[in-house]
Motif scaffolding. Structure first.
Motif, PDB file in Angstrom:
ATOM      1  N   ARG A  78       0.821  -1.217   0.000  1.00 33.57           N
ATOM      2  CA  ARG A  78       0.000   0.000   0.000  1.00 33.57           C
ATOM      3  C   ARG A  78       0.856   1.268   0.000  1.00 33.57           C
ATOM      4  NH1 ARG A  78      -3.271  -2.918   3.995  1.00 33.57           N
ATOM      5  NH2 ARG A  78      -2.427  -1.524   5.568  1.00 33.57           N
ATOM      6  N   ALA A  79       2.071   1.155   0.508  1.00 28.78           N
ATOM      7  CA  ALA A  79       2.971   2.305   0.495  1.00 28.78           C
ATOM      8  C   ALA A  79       3.267   2.753  -0.935  1.00 28.78           C
ATOM      9  CB  ALA A  79       4.271   1.965   1.214  1.00 28.78           C
ATOM     10  N   ARG A  80       3.125   1.845  -1.882  1.00 28.93           N
ATOM     11  CA  ARG A  80       3.446   2.168  -3.282  1.00 28.93           C
ATOM     12  C   ARG A  80       2.203   2.295  -4.152  1.00 28.93           C
ATOM     13  NH1 ARG A  80       7.617  -2.354  -4.768  1.00 28.93           N
ATOM     14  NH2 ARG A  80       7.334  -1.459  -6.843  1.00 28.93           N
ATOM     15  N   LEU A  81       1.024   2.248  -3.537  1.00 24.76           N
ATOM     16  CA  LEU A  81      -0.231   2.391  -4.287  1.00 24.76           C
ATOM     17  C   LEU A  81      -0.830   3.775  -4.081  1.00 24.76           C
ATOM     18  CD1 LEU A  81      -2.217  -0.895  -3.509  1.00 24.76           C
ATOM     19  CD2 LEU A  81      -0.521  -0.485  -5.285  1.00 24.76           C
ATOM     20  N   GLY A  82      -1.526   4.236  -5.090  1.00 26.24           N
ATOM     21  CA  GLY A  82      -2.357   5.418  -4.940  1.00 26.24           C
ATOM     22  C   GLY A  82      -3.786   4.996  -5.213  1.00 26.24           C
ATOM     23  N   THR A 101      -1.771  17.015   3.195  1.00 33.65           N
ATOM     24  CA  THR A 101      -0.599  16.909   4.074  1.00 33.65           C
ATOM     25  C   THR A 101      -0.799  15.820   5.128  1.00 33.65           C
ATOM     26  OG1 THR A 101      -1.503  18.714   5.404  1.00 33.65           O
ATOM     27  CG2 THR A 101       0.161  19.301   3.787  1.00 33.65           C
ATOM     28  N   THR A 102      -2.029  15.723   5.656  1.00 32.38           N
ATOM     29  CA  THR A 102      -2.313  14.694   6.656  1.00 32.38           C
ATOM     30  C   THR A 102      -2.164  13.309   6.044  1.00 32.38           C
ATOM     31  OG1 THR A 102      -3.900  16.189   7.660  1.00 32.38           O
ATOM     32  CG2 THR A 102      -4.021  13.908   8.337  1.00 32.38           C
ATOM     33  N   TYR A 103      -2.652  13.174   4.830  1.00 34.14           N
ATOM     34  CA  TYR A 103      -2.559  11.895   4.127  1.00 34.14           C
ATOM     35  C   TYR A 103      -1.097  11.536   3.869  1.00 34.14           C
ATOM     36  CZ  TYR A 103      -4.939   8.278   1.401  1.00 34.14           C
ATOM     37  OH  TYR A 103      -5.450   7.090   0.945  1.00 34.14           O
ATOM     38  N   ALA A 104      -0.308  12.556   3.545  1.00 36.33           N
ATOM     39  CA  ALA A 104       1.125  12.327   3.316  1.00 36.33           C
ATOM     40  C   ALA A 104       1.776  11.752   4.572  1.00 36.33           C
ATOM     41  CB  ALA A 104       1.808  13.629   2.905  1.00 36.33           C
ATOM     42  N   ARG A 105       1.327  12.217   5.729  1.00 34.12           N
ATOM     43  CA  ARG A 105       1.879  11.707   6.995  1.00 34.12           C
ATOM     44  C   ARG A 105       1.592  10.213   7.170  1.00 34.12           C
ATOM     45  NH1 ARG A 105       5.672  13.711   9.354  1.00 34.12           N
ATOM     46  NH2 ARG A 105       4.963  13.161  11.435  1.00 34.12           N
ATOM     47  N   TYR A 106       0.454   9.767   6.659  1.00 34.23           N
ATOM     48  CA  TYR A 106       0.123   8.337   6.773  1.00 34.23           C
ATOM     49  C   TYR A 106       1.184   7.488   6.063  1.00 34.23           C
ATOM     50  CZ  TYR A 106      -4.590   9.999   8.021  1.00 34.23           C
ATOM     51  OH  TYR A 106      -5.666  10.624   8.590  1.00 34.23           O
ATOM     52  N   PHE A 107       1.845   8.100   5.069  1.00 42.56           N
ATOM     53  CA  PHE A 107       2.892   7.374   4.352  1.00 42.56           C
ATOM     54  C   PHE A 107       4.270   7.637   4.954  1.00 42.56           C
ATOM     55  CE2 PHE A 107      -0.500   7.569   1.247  1.00 42.56           C
ATOM     56  CZ  PHE A 107      -0.455   6.326   0.662  1.00 42.56           C
ATOM     57  N   GLY A 108       4.280   8.381   6.043  1.00 39.28           N
ATOM     58  CA  GLY A 108       5.556   8.680   6.670  1.00 39.28           C
ATOM     59  C   GLY A 108       6.357   9.726   5.916  1.00 39.28           C
ATOM     60  N   ILE A 109       5.694  10.505   5.078  1.00 36.14           N
ATOM     61  CA  ILE A 109       6.386  11.574   4.341  1.00 36.14           C
ATOM     62  C   ILE A 109       6.606  12.756   5.291  1.00 36.14           C
ATOM     63  CG2 ILE A 109       6.149  13.240   2.431  1.00 36.14           C
ATOM     64  CD1 ILE A 109       4.338  11.004   1.099  1.00 36.14           C
ATOM     65  N   ALA A 151      -4.487  10.637  -3.979  1.00 35.81           N
ATOM     66  CA  ALA A 151      -3.938   9.330  -4.365  1.00 35.81           C
ATOM     67  C   ALA A 151      -2.522   9.442  -4.914  1.00 35.81           C
ATOM     68  CB  ALA A 151      -4.855   8.667  -5.390  1.00 35.81           C
ATOM     69  N   MET A 152      -2.117  10.668  -5.277  1.00 38.21           N
ATOM     70  CA  MET A 152      -0.792  10.853  -5.883  1.00 38.21           C
ATOM     71  C   MET A 152       0.257  11.257  -4.864  1.00 38.21           C
ATOM     72  SD  MET A 152      -1.516  10.423  -8.984  1.00 38.21           S
ATOM     73  CE  MET A 152      -3.129   9.948  -9.489  1.00 38.21           C
ATOM     74  N   VAL A 153      -0.149  11.485  -3.637  1.00 36.28           N
ATOM     75  CA  VAL A 153       0.718  12.166  -2.683  1.00 36.28           C
ATOM     76  C   VAL A 153       1.967  11.354  -2.344  1.00 36.28           C
ATOM     77  CG1 VAL A 153      -0.093  11.467  -0.383  1.00 36.28           C
ATOM     78  CG2 VAL A 153       0.417  13.873  -0.840  1.00 36.28           C
ATOM     79  N   ASN A 154       1.877  10.038  -2.493  1.00 38.66           N
ATOM     80  CA  ASN A 154       3.035   9.186  -2.190  1.00 38.66           C
ATOM     81  C   ASN A 154       3.816   8.816  -3.453  1.00 38.66           C
ATOM     82  OD1 ASN A 154       0.745   7.691  -2.931  1.00 38.66           O
ATOM     83  ND2 ASN A 154       1.654   5.806  -2.177  1.00 38.66           N
ATOM     84  N   GLU A 155       3.538   9.533  -4.539  1.00 39.70           N
ATOM     85  CA  GLU A 155       4.186   9.254  -5.831  1.00 39.70           C
ATOM     86  C   GLU A 155       4.162   7.762  -6.140  1.00 39.70           C
ATOM     87  OE1 GLU A 155       7.961  11.217  -5.312  1.00 39.70           O
ATOM     88  OE2 GLU A 155       7.072  13.181  -5.704  1.00 39.70           O
ATOM     89  N   ARG A 179      -4.386  14.702 -17.305  1.00 43.69           N
ATOM     90  CA  ARG A 179      -3.490  14.483 -16.162  1.00 43.69           C
ATOM     91  C   ARG A 179      -3.108  13.009 -16.037  1.00 43.69           C
ATOM     92  NH1 ARG A 179      -3.385  19.998 -14.351  1.00 43.69           N
ATOM     93  NH2 ARG A 179      -3.520  20.469 -16.544  1.00 43.69           N
ATOM     94  N   LEU A 180      -4.113  12.151 -16.225  1.00 43.73           N
ATOM     95  CA  LEU A 180      -3.846  10.719 -16.102  1.00 43.73           C
ATOM     96  C   LEU A 180      -2.926  10.257 -17.222  1.00 43.73           C
ATOM     97  CD1 LEU A 180      -7.364   9.380 -15.050  1.00 43.73           C
ATOM     98  CD2 LEU A 180      -5.344   9.700 -13.627  1.00 43.73           C
ATOM     99  N   PHE A 181      -3.129  10.839 -18.384  1.00 44.81           N
ATOM    100  CA  PHE A 181      -2.275  10.500 -19.510  1.00 44.81           C
ATOM    101  C   PHE A 181      -0.824  10.891 -19.222  1.00 44.81           C
ATOM    102  CE2 PHE A 181      -0.464  11.119 -23.768  1.00 44.81           C
ATOM    103  CZ  PHE A 181      -0.727   9.864 -24.281  1.00 44.81           C
ATOM    104  N   ARG A 182      -0.661  12.040 -18.586  1.00 44.95           N
ATOM    105  CA  ARG A 182       0.686  12.485 -18.222  1.00 44.95           C
ATOM    106  C   ARG A 182       1.326  11.536 -17.210  1.00 44.95           C
ATOM    107  NH1 ARG A 182      -0.003  18.728 -17.058  1.00 44.95           N
ATOM    108  NH2 ARG A 182       1.431  18.266 -15.370  1.00 44.95           N
ATOM    109  N   LEU A 183       0.528  11.079 -16.269  1.00 39.27           N
ATOM    110  CA  LEU A 183       1.047  10.106 -15.297  1.00 39.27           C
ATOM    111  C   LEU A 183       1.528   8.845 -15.994  1.00 39.27           C
ATOM    112  CD1 LEU A 183      -1.467  10.072 -12.321  1.00 39.27           C
ATOM    113  CD2 LEU A 183       0.936  10.722 -12.254  1.00 39.27           C
ATOM    114  N   LYS A 184       0.712   8.384 -16.914  1.00 43.01           N
ATOM    115  CA  LYS A 184       1.024   7.175 -17.662  1.00 43.01           C
ATOM    116  C   LYS A 184       2.321   7.376 -18.447  1.00 43.01           C
ATOM    117  CE  LYS A 184      -1.157   4.117 -21.005  1.00 43.01           C
ATOM    118  NZ  LYS A 184      -0.249   4.215 -22.123  1.00 43.01           N
ATOM    119  N   GLN A 185       2.440   8.544 -19.062  1.00 42.28           N
ATOM    120  CA  GLN A 185       3.668   8.875 -19.795  1.00 42.28           C
ATOM    121  C   GLN A 185       4.886   8.817 -18.893  1.00 42.28           C
ATOM    122  OE1 GLN A 185       3.711  10.998 -23.297  1.00 42.28           O
ATOM    123  NE2 GLN A 185       2.548   9.096 -23.365  1.00 42.28           N
ATOM    124  N   GLY A 186       4.663   9.204 -17.639  1.00 44.70           N
ATOM    125  CA  GLY A 186       5.752   9.181 -16.668  1.00 44.70           C
ATOM    126  C   GLY A 186       6.063   7.788 -16.145  1.00 44.70           C
TER     127      GLY A 186
END
Ligand code: ATP
Ligand code: MG
Lengths: 309, 263
Positions: A78-82, A101-109, A151-155, A179-186
């Motif tokens: 889950r650490a690697r899922l969005g 920001t709170t959600y980012a903390r859940y991932f330990g960011i 969903a993107m906060v943990n890259e 935006r989703l297309f750009r993610l896919k490109q990445g």
């Protein structure tokens, strides 16, 4: 496929009591792929997505995500899922910015990094002006965009989107697709469910159609259309009687006739000659439209239902 | 979901951090906090001081004390209980069933037991905020000394943990708001009878045993002993009772959370 699949399911089953929501599906998603689930309401799409997201324990079968076992390695996967769930579960006690920001903390960011990403992501989904607002006054589409930003906060390496654009206006949908297309490109792998054929055609390299917990078809949008539908579809409307009444009268024309409440679909490789045949039999439809087959038709043929019901 | 990974303090901290954020978010939370604090204070004044003036001094276990001095530690224990319970019943249930806060958390590396631990710590902190303020009031009223107040404070934290975890366990098993009425009735009964306003020896033996079984009695005994500086070996029993209560509640809550959220 040269690399190990990001998702691999073998005979995957999910039961709720006696009810089987997912009935032994086989699935493989390769890194970098955009993969879609289509299916009518209750087909088992969300149930499958929740198992892939490691928040729902499979009843039976084998499931590997990112090469790991969801039951044993749930937190690590889950650490690697969005995840963008079908129903928004944003935090109503927090502001738009704090939701990220709170959600980012859940991932330990770390905090500073979380704030940096939050700022960037709000920009990405065009919600910067709403940063200080609470969630409740946002429109449905804005909430959806915020959920996707979250969903993107943990890259993530793998993004799961359950009906990401339901409830969005056309402009917001196109923004999101871009935006989703750009993610896919990445290089991000996308798995999504949708009721929109255009969305599936735009975003997905490969699709499965689910019905009653089973996968009934699989392939690229083009492949599905070629396999399950005819080249052209004629849409006929009749002023006087219900479309059903014409099924018998037009029998034999084209490969298949599908009566919908308001029109009759005639599947054929040659639309024009089918229309001539209709006229030759002495029928005069009030309107006639010849078009190319779409995924929508595939869906109708496979599940007997329209996508948005 | 079962996992071989150890519990992470960072992730528990992130759960607590979410509640700190909610606290910052606006006046409504503060209002709830505030009213919860005042209830036991009001009882202390109306009954401890007011009714106390009619009763005069009390003789408990051969020691003479003012009625207010008898009631105050009980109200101290009660504020630890109400603070923690309010958090793990109403607030927790709302987050659990309605706004799906925990579903959102579970899509991240956070595990159900970490949610339970974070929420419990937060509840205990809320209870401790109440008891810290309450202890200051007691010192100002001459009902305890700063030293004994310091001794009593950790005990009130334990009380918060014990009630908080049982409240949380209840929140994961009840069907809906209507069931909370039952919880609050039980809470009120304990509030009245657990050696709060009169020594339990005044009741018939059967009732006394019943009280002895319920948790607030042990909380009151422990906190009263420490804040008045009258120690006894039986207080170890009170501590044990509360520790077991916290552990059992937490383990039920963690397991139920996992079961319901990962259905
Ligand atoms: N937690 C649950 N308990 C009991 N039944 C459930 C649960 N979740 C889903 N189901 C049932 O499982 C079936 C599949 O549901 P699911 O949500 O996976 O469908 P879906 O394909 O996502 O549909 P939709 O397009 O409406 O979102 C449905 O019949 C649903 O009622
Ligand atoms: Mg769904």
């Amino acid at each position: 496929m040269t690399q190990e699949p990001l998702i691999r399911a073998r005979g995957l089953v999910k039961k709720f009591g006696d009810f089987t929501a997912v009935d032994g599906i086989e699935l493989e998603v390769a890194p970098g792929e955009a993969f879609g689930f289509l299916g009518p309401n209750g087909a088992g799409k969300s149930s499958t997505m929740r198992m892939i997201g490691c928040v729902s324990t499979p009843t039976a079968g084998e499931l590997r995500i990112l090469g790991m076992d969801p039951v044993k390695d749930g937190p690590k996967i889950r650490a690697r899922l969005g995840v963008c769930p079908q129903l928004d579960n944003l935090d109503p006690d927090l502001t738009v910015f704090e939701n990220l920001t709170t959600y980012a903390r859940y991932f330990g960011i770390p905090r500073a990094e979380g704030r940096r990403r939050a700022t960037e992501l709000l920009e990405f989904v065009q919600l910067t002006e709403k940063a200080g607002s609470k969630v409740e006054p946002l429109s449905g589409g804005m909430k959806r965009r915020l959920t996707i930003a979250r969903a993107m906060v943990n890259e993530p390496d793998l993004v799961l989107l359950d009906e990401p654009t339901t409830g969005l206006d056309p402009q917001a949908r196109h923004l999101l697709w871009e935006r989703l297309f750009r993610l896919k490109q990445g290089g991000t792998t996308l798995v999504l469910t949708t009721h929109y054929m255009d969305e599936a055609e735009q975003l997905c390299d490969r699709l499965v159609v689910m019905d009653g917990g089973k996968i009934v078809a699989e392939g690229s949008p083009r492949h599905l259309i070629d396999t399950y539908s005819t080249r052209e579809v004629v849409e006929l409307r009749f002023g006087d009687e219900t479309p059903t009444a014409y099924v018998e009268k037009l029998a034999g024309i084209g490969d298949r006739l599908d009566p919908l409440p308001d029109r009759l679909l005639l599947y054929t490789s040659d639309g024009d000659s089918a229309i001539s045949e209709v006229h030759r039999r002495g029928f005069a439809p009030s309107s006639v439209l010849v078009r190319r087959s779409t995924l929508e038709d595939v869906f109708l043929i496979l599940t007997g239902r329209t996508l948005v019901d | 979901m079962i996992s071989s990974y150890a519990l992470s303090p960072t992730r528990v901290g992130a759960v607590i951090n979410r509640n700190v954020g909610a606290l910052r978010s606006g006046p409504s939370y503060w209002l709830v906090l505030f009213s919860g604090f005042f209830e036991p204070i009001l009882y202390l004044f109306s009954i401890g001081v007011g009714v106390g003036a009619l009763i005069g001094d009390l003789n408990v276990d051969g020691k003479t004390m003012s009625y207010a001095a008898f009631v105050a530690p009980a109200m101290l224990a009660v504020s630890a209980m109400t603070g923690a319970l309010a958090e793990t019943t109403f607030n927790f249930f709302f987050k659990f069933k309605y706004v799906k806060t925990f579903d959102a958390m579970l899509a991240t590396p956070i595990r159900p037991m970490e949610i339970a631990l974070g929420e419990l710590t937060w509840a205990m902190l809320r209870g401790s905020l109440y008891t810290a303020c309450f202890l200051v009031v007691m010192i100002l009223m001459g009902l305890t000394t700063p030293i004994w107040a310091l001794a009593a404070f950790p005990a009130t934290m334990l009380v918060g943990l014990a009630f908080g975890s049982v409240g949380m366990a209840l929140s994961t098993v009840i069907r809906g708001w209507q069931d909370f009425d039952l919880v609050f009735t039980g809470q009120f009964a304990m509030f009245l009878f657990s050696g709060t306003f009169s020594p339990v020896q005044n009741y018939p033996l059967g009732v006394e045993i019943l009280i002895w079984i319920t948790p607030l009695y042990h909380a009151v005994e422990l906190v009263r002993g420490l804040s008045t500086g009258v120690l006894s070996i039986s207080m170890l029993g009170n501590v044990a009772y509360l520790v077991v209560m916290a552990a059992v509640g937490l383990s039920i809550a963690g397991r139920r959370l996992a079961k319901v959220l990962t259905a």
